[in-house]
Design an enzyme around this catalytic site. Structure first.
Site, PDB file in Angstrom:
ATOM      1  N   GLY A  70       0.802  -1.212   0.000  1.00  0.00           N
ATOM      2  CA  GLY A  70       0.000   0.000   0.000  1.00  0.00           C
ATOM      3  C   GLY A  70       0.841   1.271   0.000  1.00  0.00           C
ATOM      4  O   GLY A  70       0.518   2.242  -0.695  1.00  0.00           O
ATOM      5  N   SER A  71       1.921   1.279   0.743  1.00  0.00           N
ATOM      6  CA  SER A  71       2.739   2.496   0.828  1.00  0.00           C
ATOM      7  C   SER A  71       3.337   2.815  -0.528  1.00  0.00           C
ATOM      8  O   SER A  71       3.315   3.972  -0.967  1.00  0.00           O
ATOM      9  CB  SER A  71       3.859   2.321   1.860  1.00  0.00           C
ATOM     10  N   GLN A 179      -7.674   0.143   3.295  1.00  0.00           N
ATOM     11  CA  GLN A 179      -8.556  -0.402   4.329  1.00  0.00           C
ATOM     12  C   GLN A 179      -9.906  -0.836   3.781  1.00  0.00           C
ATOM     13  O   GLN A 179     -10.665  -1.515   4.470  1.00  0.00           O
ATOM     14  CB  GLN A 179      -8.777   0.639   5.437  1.00  0.00           C
ATOM     15  N   SER A 199      -3.516  -3.075  -0.737  1.00  0.00           N
ATOM     16  CA  SER A 199      -2.458  -3.878  -0.116  1.00  0.00           C
ATOM     17  C   SER A 199      -3.054  -5.206   0.323  1.00  0.00           C
ATOM     18  O   SER A 199      -4.053  -5.244   1.034  1.00  0.00           O
ATOM     19  CB  SER A 199      -1.912  -3.109   1.089  1.00  0.00           C
ATOM     20  N   HIS A 201      -2.218  -7.658   2.382  1.00  0.00           N
ATOM     21  CA  HIS A 201      -2.244  -8.216   3.738  1.00  0.00           C
ATOM     22  C   HIS A 201      -3.383  -7.664   4.582  1.00  0.00           C
ATOM     23  O   HIS A 201      -3.561  -8.071   5.730  1.00  0.00           O
ATOM     24  CB  HIS A 201      -0.891  -8.034   4.438  1.00  0.00           C
ATOM     25  N   THR A 237      12.217  -7.980 -10.390  1.00  0.00           N
ATOM     26  CA  THR A 237      11.619  -9.279 -10.682  1.00  0.00           C
ATOM     27  C   THR A 237      10.286  -9.384  -9.951  1.00  0.00           C
ATOM     28  O   THR A 237      10.210  -9.121  -8.753  1.00  0.00           O
ATOM     29  CB  THR A 237      12.576 -10.396 -10.230  1.00  0.00           C
ATOM     30  N   CYS A 324       1.511   1.684  12.752  1.00  0.00           N
ATOM     31  CA  CYS A 324       2.713   2.320  12.235  1.00  0.00           C
ATOM     32  C   CYS A 324       3.195   3.434  13.143  1.00  0.00           C
ATOM     33  O   CYS A 324       4.348   3.825  13.079  1.00  0.00           O
ATOM     34  CB  CYS A 324       2.448   2.934  10.877  1.00  0.00           C
TER      35      CYS A 324
HETATM   36  C1  LIG Z   1      23.064  -7.274 -11.036  1.00  0.00           C
HETATM   37  C2  LIG Z   1      21.619  -7.138 -10.741  1.00  0.00           C
HETATM   38  N1  LIG Z   1      21.156  -6.030 -10.122  1.00  0.00           N
HETATM   39  C3  LIG Z   1      19.867  -5.872  -9.817  1.00  0.00           C
HETATM   40  C4  LIG Z   1      18.932  -6.830 -10.132  1.00  0.00           C
HETATM   41  C5  LIG Z   1      17.503  -6.576  -9.785  1.00  0.00           C
HETATM   42  O1  LIG Z   1      17.043  -7.432  -8.757  1.00  0.00           O
HETATM   43  P1  LIG Z   1      15.467  -7.628  -8.521  1.00  0.00           P
HETATM   44  O2  LIG Z   1      14.934  -8.251  -9.745  1.00  0.00           O
HETATM   45  O3  LIG Z   1      15.381  -8.495  -7.320  1.00  0.00           O
HETATM   46  O4  LIG Z   1      14.879  -6.276  -8.306  1.00  0.00           O
HETATM   47  C6  LIG Z   1      19.360  -8.007 -10.794  1.00  0.00           C
HETATM   48  C7  LIG Z   1      18.438  -9.085 -11.195  1.00  0.00           C
HETATM   49  O5  LIG Z   1      17.459  -8.949 -11.850  1.00  0.00           O
HETATM   50  C8  LIG Z   1      20.728  -8.160 -11.102  1.00  0.00           C
HETATM   51  O6  LIG Z   1      21.170  -9.247 -11.708  1.00  0.00           O
HETATM   52  C1  LIG Z   2      -4.971   3.459   4.785  1.00  0.00           C
HETATM   53  C2  LIG Z   2      -3.638   2.812   4.623  1.00  0.00           C
HETATM   54  N1  LIG Z   2      -2.818   3.202   3.612  1.00  0.00           N
HETATM   55  C3  LIG Z   2      -1.615   2.632   3.407  1.00  0.00           C
HETATM   56  C4  LIG Z   2      -1.156   1.622   4.214  1.00  0.00           C
HETATM   57  C5  LIG Z   2       0.190   1.043   3.935  1.00  0.00           C
HETATM   58  O1  LIG Z   2       0.116  -0.269   3.475  1.00  0.00           O
HETATM   59  P1  LIG Z   2       1.394  -1.219   3.519  1.00  0.00           P
HETATM   60  O2  LIG Z   2       1.752  -1.377   4.946  1.00  0.00           O
HETATM   61  O3  LIG Z   2       0.982  -2.462   2.858  1.00  0.00           O
HETATM   62  O4  LIG Z   2       2.487  -0.502   2.782  1.00  0.00           O
HETATM   63  C6  LIG Z   2      -1.971   1.182   5.293  1.00  0.00           C
HETATM   64  C7  LIG Z   2      -1.577   0.105   6.238  1.00  0.00           C
HETATM   65  O5  LIG Z   2      -0.561   0.082   6.880  1.00  0.00           O
HETATM   66  C8  LIG Z   2      -3.233   1.786   5.484  1.00  0.00           C
HETATM   67  O6  LIG Z   2      -4.041   1.396   6.476  1.00  0.00           O
END
Ligand SMILES: Cc1ncc(COP(=O)(O)O)c(C=O)c1O
Ligand SMILES: Cc1ncc(COP(=O)(O)O)c(C=O)c1O
Ligand code: FES
Ligand code: FES
Lengths: 385, 148, 385, 148
Positions: A70-71, A179, A199, A201, A237, A324
């Site tokens: 969510g953030s 929410q 979000s 969760h 990814t 939070c």
């Molecule tokens: C050298 C390198 N940096 C950054 C990333 C990015 O990682 P991620 O896909 O977990 O954001 C990767 C892989 O995709 C990578 O091989």
């Molecule tokens: C209204 C609202 N916005 C944003 C968030 C942020 O979500 P997250 O913790 O998944 O980043 C929350 C919960 O923490 C929320 O209640």
């Protein structure tokens, strides 16, 4: 007895959501960007998940971008709308005083970048009116961001009407629906919502995954730069297992929304009635226009943290203000926004229910909470009954 | 966990809770706006704290600090009580989280305020330097002093 | 036969990593910001995971920030160093021409913000020298960012020596170690690394989770604003299950690093020798200073995508350039950076092995790949043997 | 999957692969720098394509497009072959991913180039407007024309 009554902080994952994730953790581990079958199967799974999310929001799959929660969704929505505004020389934003920090802190950042923000009053009942939004719109307004339902006091905003006002005036409308999603019926098209954050969760899906809906034609600005995932709008990814878990959870909860809502509201109302019988207690937020599971009450003369800890001793998980903000000494900005004085805002209790809470649990809460409140008041120098 | 076992013990079973009628000294510090107020009542016999009680509106560590601090000065001469530091209280509680240290400061200051009150009520001369001066107090960053 | 030889794109989760996640998906679902036991247990789990990550990198837990993956870590590292540079009026950055797009695209963004970037030549062998870095450092240099090991051609940079150079000159040194962590021994203190990015899914951990190490005293700038999670440096409810999975995977792979490395390098060398027997083939990247599992070869006269698709038909999962860049028509920027002409760069094959690959699989690869190469050359108008 | 079954069939079992010795027309389009070159050989009897072969250096969809396109013009009069569009080729393949449509364009153009070559070699008058002009070609965004 154990009672988990903090579903607004996070929820227990549903069995279906976990089971939707497992195959992608165990066997279907391909990278969706890869050409071979294992990768393309992951890519297809992503497509299906995107369709599921879109179907449940009433938009098209291409309008959904997966994020880490969510953030991140809130941040990217605001950043994108601000970039559009900047290009057009429109640097005024309308929001409310009780948004989540993911919105508020981003607004502060934008203010430093030269944006002007109008924070609408949310009144004692915690609800803004479409008229307030309309009155605040100026020729240079580029964004209205108003949360769908507040995370602390659960009040539901007139989003459809605000959307209509924004559409009429050609202003982008974003809503933080973290929410609300899964708990209230939402249709972005009917409600004229241009951008929406969610979000997983918060509706029995996994942590660390969310989505941003952005209406076709609204270009997103990348928050995370890198590979071309998510049509170049969100690098990294893709978290395939979590995305599958999110889609499954969304489908599951949407199918039972009405039934859940009926059940949970009944429990909520019992709880509110019972707690308001405690002297010098007051309900925060509108009594009716609130999330089915939200109860938020201030008890004069006591402080929230000690209340929570004693409830924890009794097996009750609850919160005081948003999870939070605990660890901070400030009272909740939401309670201050609805006009509670500091000393009373410190004594707030939020109980947030879900469909697995039971009538027995409510009875237990109504037996234990008044006792704990009374005990804490007996220690308090500011309390003279 | 957030708090040590000792903190939880003193929080859930606080010692010396209550009020002393006709106390020899009373001290109150903190501010409801900040979310914590501590009031300490002293009974003093021959410069010794023969009884002590407290009332606290505050978080878990504020209540535990009040309980521990009152235990630590009970039966002690005033001179010793004046030497009690918030660090000693926190240590006796097996530590407090960093952002909760200010609660132990409240306990130290409430005791000092109560002793000061005793000196003043009884016209006993004392060294003002031993006592905190609320103007200079800055342990509680969230407290908007101008708004008191 | 099925051979997964694309471990640089992503890896299969280990059993231990999955098992470390499950309890936090099923029962320990608390929000670490919550005060009650369920929340505090999650907070303790986070602390343990942070210690594990720190121990395996040779830093302190407070120097670790959890992120949603390698891209986010890279973005935040660069943004933070740039903010520090800006405050000191130092707006020059040194990097290389073959960084991952998460770094390169962020550098482009910083160039738009007024930063000047020197892209060091990586030579035909794909390795920069500490001398090049030293020669490029200017009084206004605020950051050196050089990847630990390249994701396409697997070449290992002299990170320790670059770190020493940067330390001498008082310049912050970040390394994108996404491909190296778990596969090469790393100690941030000994190697004078100031910031380091890692991503769990590259070492049999979950997708969608990573970490950023930042040496004590280097203030991080938030990329995602909101709640006070991660000491205010990364908002959003923590992805506890994935963090636990990442820590478990890191511990597991670190314990067997030497043994794995010996086994994998042997398979790699067999594979390289066998494939170089194909006429008009050339190895990309230094033969010795490369990741234990990386094989990257260009075959003249053929194009990578068709090669991958035919290999997929034979059960072989491989890549051509980085997975992130497929879908793009451009040949890999990494192969161009080491001086391969476009037409040859289009014909690259990357095979990346892990400890579960077997000798039989290598034999299979060495039987199938030459056949496919020969077949594609038979279709090709640019190939005359 | 990335590609339809039809594409995969034509890619893994391409029709009309090879070279025609002494062809009546040859067309080549694309550019190794862009990663795709297509060469089409035609045998022409009485304005009809009696045989066609292709060689392609390129991705899966380039090979499949060559295969399908040659199938579609084999045995057809030149006038019909000239009307073959890349869209028709893509449709016959049950679709191509958006970023791979340019490969079917290559097939259309290679055929036209081969026919143009036949007209020119035999001094047959033709309408230049029917044929693509490499200068105006822009189907391949990644192609750096100045670098050809
Ligand atoms: C050298 C390198 N940096 C950054 C990333 C990015 O990682 P991620 O896909 O977990 O954001 C990767 C892989 O995709 C990578 O091989
Ligand atoms: C209204 C609202 N916005 C944003 C968030 C942020 O979500 P997250 O913790 O998944 O980043 C929350 C919960 O923490 C929320 O209640
Ligand atoms: S009581 Fe608030 S700062 Fe001293
Ligand atoms: S062949 Fe490259 S644009 Fe025409």
């Amino acid at each position: 007895m154990k009672v988990y009554a903090d579903n607004a902080a996070t929820t227990k994952m549903s069995r279906k959501s976990i089971e939707a994730m497992l195959p992608y953790m165990e066997k279907e581990y391909g990278n969706p960007s890869s050409l071979y079958r294992l990768g393309q199967q992951a890519a297809e799974a992503l497509d299906e998940a995107r369709e599921t999310i879109a179907r449940n929001l009433g938009c098209t799959p291409a309008e959904i971008t997966f994020t880490s929660g969510g953030s991140e969704s809130d941040n990217q929505a605001l950043l994108s709308a601000a970039a559009i505004g900047e290009r057009k020389g429109r640097k005024h934003i309308i929001s409310t005083a009780f948004e989540h920090h993911a919105v508020l802190h981003m607004l502060k950042k934008l203010e430093k970048r030269g944006f002007e923000v109008t924070y609408l009053d949310v009144h004692e009942n915690g609800i803004v009116s479409p008229g307030q939004v309309e009155a605040a719109i100026r020729p240079d307004t580029c964004l209205v961001t108003v949360m769908y339902a507040n995370n602390e006091i659960g009040t539901i905003q007139p989003v459809g009407q605000i959307g209509a006002v924004c559409r009429t005036h050609g202003v982008i409308f974003h809503t933080d629906a973290v929410q609300a999603v899964g708990h209230l019926p939402i249709n972005v098209q009917e409600e004229n919502i241009d951008m929406l954050s969610l979000s997983a969760h918060k509706f029995h899906g996994p942590k660390g995954i969310g989505a941003l809906y952005a209406k076709k034609g609204i270009p997103l600005t990348s928050l995370i730069e890198g590979g071309a995932q998510e049509r170049g709008k969100r690098a990294g990814t893709e978290n395939v297992p979590a995305i599958m878990g999110m889609a499954a959870a969304f489908d599951e909860i949407s199918a039972r929304m009405e039934e859940n809502s009926r059940k949970i509201s009944r429990l909520r109302d019992q709880l509110i009635d019972g707690l308001l019988a405690i002297p010098h207690s007051v309900l925060n937020g509108d009594r009716d226009r609130r999330l089915p599971g939200n109860v938020n009450i201030c008890f004069e003369g006591i402080e929230g943290e000690s209340l929570l800890l004693l409830l924890d001793e009794k097996g009750i998980s609850a919160s005081s203000g948003s999870a939070c903000t605990s660890g901070s000494l400030d009272p909740s900005h939401v309670l201050l926004a609805i006009g509670r004085p500091h000393e009373i805002a410190h004594g707030s209790l939020r109980l947030s229910l879900c469909e697995t809470n039971t009538e027995e649990e409510i009875k237990y809460l109504l037996r234990e909470i008044p006792e704990v409140v009374e005990y804490l008041r007996s220690l308090s120098p500011v309390w003279r009954d | 966990m957030l708090y040590s076992k000792k903190v939880m013990d003193h929080f859930t079973h606080p010692r010396n809770v209550g009020v002393i009628e006709n106390p020899d000294g009373v001290g109150e510090v903190g501010n409801a706006k900040c979310g914590d107020i501590m009031r300490i009542y002293l009974k003093i016999d021959h410069d010794t704290i023969s009884d002590v009680k407290f009332e606290t509106f505050g978080c878990g560590s504020a209540i535990a600090s009040s309980s521990m601090a009152t235990e630590m000065i009970k039966g002690k001469p005033l001179s010793e009580a004046l030497e009690l530091t918030n660090k000693a209280v926190a240590e006796a509680l097996d530590g407090l989280p960093a952002h909760k240290m200010h609660c132990s400061v409240l306990a130290e200051e409430a005791i000092k305020a109560a002793i000061q009150n005793y000196y003043e009520k009884n016209g006993i001369a004392y060294d003002a330097g031993q006592f905190p001066d609320c103007e200079s107090c800055s342990h509680c960053a969230s407290c908007d002093k101008s708004g008191n």
